[in-house]
Scaffold this motif. Sequence first.
Motif, PDB file in Angstrom:
ATOM      1  N   LYS A 241       8.275   8.686   3.465  1.00 46.87           N
ATOM      2  CA  LYS A 241       7.166   8.042   2.756  1.00 46.87           C
ATOM      3  C   LYS A 241       7.282   6.516   2.874  1.00 46.87           C
ATOM      4  CE  LYS A 241       3.682   8.960   0.029  1.00 46.87           C
ATOM      5  NZ  LYS A 241       2.614   9.883   0.396  1.00 46.87           N
ATOM      6  N   VAL A 242       8.489   6.000   2.684  1.00 51.32           N
ATOM      7  CA  VAL A 242       8.690   4.551   2.788  1.00 51.32           C
ATOM      8  C   VAL A 242       8.276   4.087   4.170  1.00 51.32           C
ATOM      9  CG1 VAL A 242      10.405   2.697   2.844  1.00 51.32           C
ATOM     10  CG2 VAL A 242      10.561   4.466   1.111  1.00 51.32           C
TER      11      VAL A 242
ATOM     12  N   THR B 242       4.327   4.453   4.552  1.00 50.92           N
ATOM     13  CA  THR B 242       3.435   3.653   3.699  1.00 50.92           C
ATOM     14  C   THR B 242       3.793   2.178   3.687  1.00 50.92           C
ATOM     15  OG1 THR B 242       4.765   4.088   1.747  1.00 50.92           O
ATOM     16  CG2 THR B 242       2.919   5.563   2.134  1.00 50.92           C
ATOM     17  N   VAL B 243       5.037   1.852   3.962  1.00 54.39           N
ATOM     18  CA  VAL B 243       5.413   0.441   3.868  1.00 54.39           C
ATOM     19  C   VAL B 243       5.828  -0.133   5.217  1.00 54.39           C
ATOM     20  CG1 VAL B 243       6.966  -1.208   2.787  1.00 54.39           C
ATOM     21  CG2 VAL B 243       6.086   0.714   1.472  1.00 54.39           C
TER      22      VAL B 243
ATOM     23  N   PHE C 236       4.240  -5.441  -1.709  1.00 55.92           N
ATOM     24  CA  PHE C 236       3.815  -4.955  -0.401  1.00 55.92           C
ATOM     25  C   PHE C 236       2.701  -5.855   0.106  1.00 55.92           C
ATOM     26  CE2 PHE C 236       4.855  -0.919  -2.803  1.00 55.92           C
ATOM     27  CZ  PHE C 236       6.170  -0.937  -2.392  1.00 55.92           C
TER      28      PHE C 236
ATOM     29  N   HIS D 205       0.754  -5.676   2.507  1.00 52.21           N
ATOM     30  CA  HIS D 205      -0.442  -5.064   3.076  1.00 52.21           C
ATOM     31  C   HIS D 205      -1.307  -4.382   2.019  1.00 52.21           C
ATOM     32  CE1 HIS D 205       2.795  -2.225   2.874  1.00 52.21           C
ATOM     33  NE2 HIS D 205       2.007  -1.216   3.124  1.00 52.21           N
ATOM     34  N   TYR D 206      -0.889  -4.449   0.764  1.00 52.22           N
ATOM     35  CA  TYR D 206      -1.694  -3.873  -0.312  1.00 52.22           C
ATOM     36  C   TYR D 206      -2.216  -4.996  -1.207  1.00 52.22           C
ATOM     37  CZ  TYR D 206       0.271   0.800   0.603  1.00 52.22           C
ATOM     38  OH  TYR D 206       0.633   1.983   1.157  1.00 52.22           O
TER      39      TYR D 206
ATOM     40  N   TYR E 273       1.171   2.049  -6.643  1.00 55.10           N
ATOM     41  CA  TYR E 273       2.018   2.735  -5.643  1.00 55.10           C
ATOM     42  C   TYR E 273       2.893   3.824  -6.264  1.00 55.10           C
ATOM     43  CZ  TYR E 273       5.120   3.295  -1.628  1.00 55.10           C
ATOM     44  OH  TYR E 273       5.837   3.809  -0.586  1.00 55.10           O
TER      45      TYR E 273
ATOM     46  N   LEU F 149       2.728   8.052  -5.938  1.00 53.78           N
ATOM     47  CA  LEU F 149       3.853   8.879  -5.486  1.00 53.78           C
ATOM     48  C   LEU F 149       4.123  10.013  -6.455  1.00 53.78           C
ATOM     49  CD1 LEU F 149       6.478   6.289  -4.280  1.00 53.78           C
ATOM     50  CD2 LEU F 149       5.257   7.929  -2.881  1.00 53.78           C
TER      51      LEU F 149
END
Lengths: 711, 361
Positions: free
Chosen positions: A602-603, A606-607, B100, B102-103, B111, B115
Amino acid sequence: MSKRQSAALDRKKFFGDPVMVITIIVLSIFLALFILYPLSMLLVDSVLIKGNDLYSVADYAGNADPVYYTGDGAVASQDQDQIFALLRSPDGSLPDQYAPLYRSTGFFAAKAQLRDTRGGAKVYLKVVNSQDKTAYVALDELDKVANVPLTYLPNNRLIRDMTGVDPAALCVHIDASVWTLDTFPRIFSDYIFNNALKNTLLLGALTGIFSLLIGLLFAYVDVYVHIRSRFSKKLFDVVSMLPVVSPPFVLSLSMILLFGRGGLITRKLLGIYDSDVYGMWGIVIVQTLTFFPVVYLMLKGLLKNIDPSMEEAARDMGASRWKVFMTVTLPLMLPGLGNAFLVTFIESVADFANPMIIGGSYDTLATTIYLRITGGTYDINGASAMAVVLLFLTLFMFMIQKFVLEKKTAATLSGKASRARMLIEDKSVRYPLTVLCMTISLFVVLMYIAVPFGALFKLWGRDYSLSTRWFEQMFHEGGWKAFQDSFLLSIIASPVTALLSMIISYLVVKRKFHGKGLIEFVSMLAMAVPGTVLGVGFIRGFSGGIFRTGFLQSIYGSGLILVIVFVVRSLPVGTRSGISALRQIDKSIEESAYDMGAGSGKVFMTVTLPLIKDSFFSGLVTTFVRSITAISAVILLVTPRFLLITCRINEYAEKGEFGVACAYATILIAITYTAIVIMNVVLKYFGTSRNAKPKKERKARKGVSSNAESE
Amino acid sequence: MPNQNKSPKGVVLDHISKIYKDPKTGKEFYAVHDVTLDIAPGSFVTLLGPSGCGKTTTLRMIAGFESPDEGEIYLGGEPINALTPNKRDTAMVFQSYALFPHYNVYDNVAYGLKLRGVPKDEIKRRVTDILALVELSGMEQRMTNQLSGGQQQRVALARALVVEPGVLLFDEPLSNLDAKLRVQMRTEIRRIQQTLGITAIYVTHDQSEAMSISDQIILMKSGVIAQMGSPTEIYYRPNSEFVADFIGECNFLHGTSLGTQQGETRVQLPVGTVSVATETAYDAGIPCEIVVRPEAIIIGDEGMLPCKVELSCFMGSYQNYHVRVGDTLVKITDNCPVNKKIFQVGDSAFISFDSACAHLL
C-alpha cells in the motif's frame, strides 16, 4: 550484549509483511535466473570441455544383423525388456561399452538409462546426410532435428537405408565432460582473439579520448562561454540528444553513405574513388560521435558545480584564462574526466553494431564472439572464454569507475556554485570555440539527414532521384512484421522494466533486509555486462533448459526470452534513475504512511510510486527506446519466428543493400523520436514537477540520456 | 468531537535497550540502555536530551520502526514488540511533517481513515472536525506546498489525530519552525492534547519547549534516563550536574557540608558559608555542590559572598553579570535593572541567595 532479540523481532516484522517477502523472493529469482545464472554458465563453459569419445556401433560397423546384449555383455534374448548395444571405439583406443536402448522408440533412445549407468554421460549419434553434412545428434533429440538428416526416421531400418551413408560411419559420441583451464591458454594463443583484444582496447582508448575532448569542449562552451544566438544553443541541445535517442548503427550507415566508396562527399564532391571508411578509424569516428553527448552531459553537470569564485580568485591573482583552466578547472575535474573516459571506454568495448557494420576486417571482441557462435566453427568453449575475458574487462573498468572515481568526483565537486558565473565574452575565445562546436554539430546533423535520404534516393552513389522503392522493398520483404514484432516486444518490456526498477529502487533505498546489497549489485551489474556477453550467456543457459535439464526450455527461441533480455538490459538505467529520485524523498513520508496503517504494498502504491512517477514514466520510455534499438544481445537469440528491425538493418547493411537498411532506420528513428516527444510532453503537463520537486526536468532527460549505454 | 468513544492508552517500557554498531569502529554500544517507563493514559510526557541521547530511538521503538534488543514495550497493556508499525495503535508527527506532496490537505488527513475502511461520509465528517480543531477549515483543497510551515505542522498533527490513536508520538515537531511560531504551536499542541485527553509522547532537545508543554519530563543522557519528574521538579531539584546544566543556565559552587539542621544545610565555601534548603540530611565534612540558578542570585553592596565583577552587560529586560566568587565563575541575571545599582567591570560586590532557591547535590 545480545543483539538477538532485535534481530528476531525485525525478522518477525519482516515476515509479517507478505507482500514484501513475496516481492523480494520473486525479484531475487528473476535476477538470479536471468542475470547471474547466464553469466555463471559462461564461466562454466569456459572451463568445462565436453570430451569427444567416439564409438561405432559394433553391429552396424560390421554390417551384421543387430545383436543385443545385456548390461554385462552377454547376448540378450529378444523378449527381454532391457537391452544394450555394443559400442566399439573405431581405433581401439577406448574400452568397449554397452549402451542401453529401447527398440520401441528407435535406435538409440536411452539417454536417461545411459546417464544412470555412466554417471552423467550422454549418447550422441553421428549422422551424415546426402549432402555430406555431418552432425552429432543427441539420440533422444533426433526427432527434433530439422536440417540434418532429412531421410531419417528414428528406427534402425531407415538408418541402414540412408543413401550415401556408410553404416560404419555411424558413430556414437559419448560425451565425457572434463574440467580444464586449457581454453584460456588456447584463446590467448589464438591470433584472432589476440588481434580482437588488441583492437578492442585500442578502439576503447581512442574513442574514450576523442569523446572526452569533444564532450569537454561542448561542456565548456555551454557552461563558460556566452553564446549569443539561440539557434546555436538549440542546435547543441539537439546534437547532444540525437545520438542518444537513435539506433546504434545509424551513424555507421550514414558514414558509409557519405564517406564510403560511393559516398556522397568522397566520390561526388571530392572525386575520391578509393576511399575506405571500413576499419578502425571509421569505428572511432562513429563511436565518438555516438558517445560524446554522454560525456558532454556528465561534464556539464560537473562544471556547473564548480564555484566560480575559485576561478575568480585565480584570475584576481593574475592568472590568464588558459592558466586558470589548466591549474584550477582541469585539476578539479580530473576524477570526473576519468569517470567519463571509463564510461565511454566501457560503451565502446561493449559496442557491437558499429564494428559489425563499419568495422570491415577490424574485428573487436564483441564481433569475434558473435562470429564464433554464428559462424561455421561453433566453438562454444572458445566463445565462452572470450565472453568471460570481455566481461571481466568491462567489469574491472566498471568497478574502478563506480567505486573509485565516482566517489572522488563527489568528494571534490559536491558543493553547489555559490552564484552565477560571469560568462566569457572575449571574442578571441568565444569565436573559435563556438565555431568549432558549430562545425561538429552541423556534421552530426548532416550524418542524421543522410539516413532518410539514403532511403529516398533511387540508387545511392549513382542515381540521386527520389523514389520510394526502398520502402516498398522493405514492406515487401517482411518490413511490416519486423515493425510489429519489434514494437510489440518492446512495448511489453517497457512497463515490466519500469515497475521492476522502481520496486528495486524502493527496496534498495527505503528498506532494510538481508541480501539487499546483492539485489542492488546484481541489478547494477547488468550495466557493465556487454550485450554480446549476455547473449552468449542466454544461449548457454537456456538452449537446453536450465542446467541442461530441459526445465524452462520452451522460453528459448520464444518471444519471452527477447522480452527478458530487453528487461535485463534496461533495468540498471531505470533503477539508477529510480534510486536517485527516491533518495530525494524524505524517508519519513513513507514512514508516516506506514505508521498510519498502510502495509508495504500500500505504501509503495499510494505514496512511493506517485512521488516518483516522473522517474517511472521516463523509465517506461527509456526502456522502450533502448529495446527497440537493441541489437547486441538479441541478435544472438532471435529466431526466424521474430523479425526485429535492428537485426534486419544489420542484415541489409551486411548485404550492402543500404537503401533498405536506411528505410528501416528512418522509420525506427521516427518511432523513437515520437516516443521521446510524447514523454517530454507528458512530463511537462502531468509531471510532479509542479507541486513536488523543482529539479525534475533535468532528471527526465538524464534518464533518457543513459540510453546511449545500451549497445 | 473525535476521540470521544476511544480511551487513551498507557505506554509501558519494561527495561528497554537498543544496541547499535558504530559504523566506523564496528564496536557495539547501547543507544538506549535499560529504560523503564510507565506513561499514564492521557498524560503528556516529553523525552528530553541532547542529540544522540537515545530519545528519538526510544520513540521510534514505540512506533515500531526500530526493534528493542532487550525488554518489552506494552501499549494499553498489550505487548507490541513483534508488531509492525502499521499494526500499532500509534500515530506519529514527524520533524519534517512528512506530508504527502501529491495529495491535498483533505487527502493527507483522510489517508489513515481510508486505510481503515471508514465510510466516505464519516471520513468527511471526521476530517472536517479535525481540521476545525487545528484551525485549518477551508484549506481542504490546498496542496501541501501552498501552506506555510505552521500550517503544514497543523496538517501533520490533524493527520495523526484523526485516526484517534491510542498514543500520539511527536518527533521534534517544531524544530523546523521559527522561534515565534514555535511558541505559538506548542501552546496549540498542548491545548489540543488536553481537549482530546490523548496520551502524547514528545521528543525534543529544547528544554523550554519541554517545560512548557509536559506533565512529565524524562531527561535522557547517553541512552539512560538521567532524571524524570514534573517540570518544576526537574528545574528546581536536579539530581545531577548534567540535569541542572541542561535545564537552563546554572551555577555550581563547590564546598563542604557543615551539617544539616531543621531542613537547612550549612555549606562551607572557600569565601564564606551559606545555607541551602535540603530534604535529606548531609553529615558534616561531606564535599557537596550548590546548584543555584542565575536569576536566583542577588547582587548588591552587601551579601553572603564577596565577588568581583568580570562582565556586565545590559540585555534589555535584565542585566547580565559574570562575577568571580573565589575561583568560580558565577552568572547572574538581574531582572528589571532600571532602578538598581549597575556594577561595572572590576567592581567589588557581594552576592546572596535565598536558601530555598538553591539546591544541594
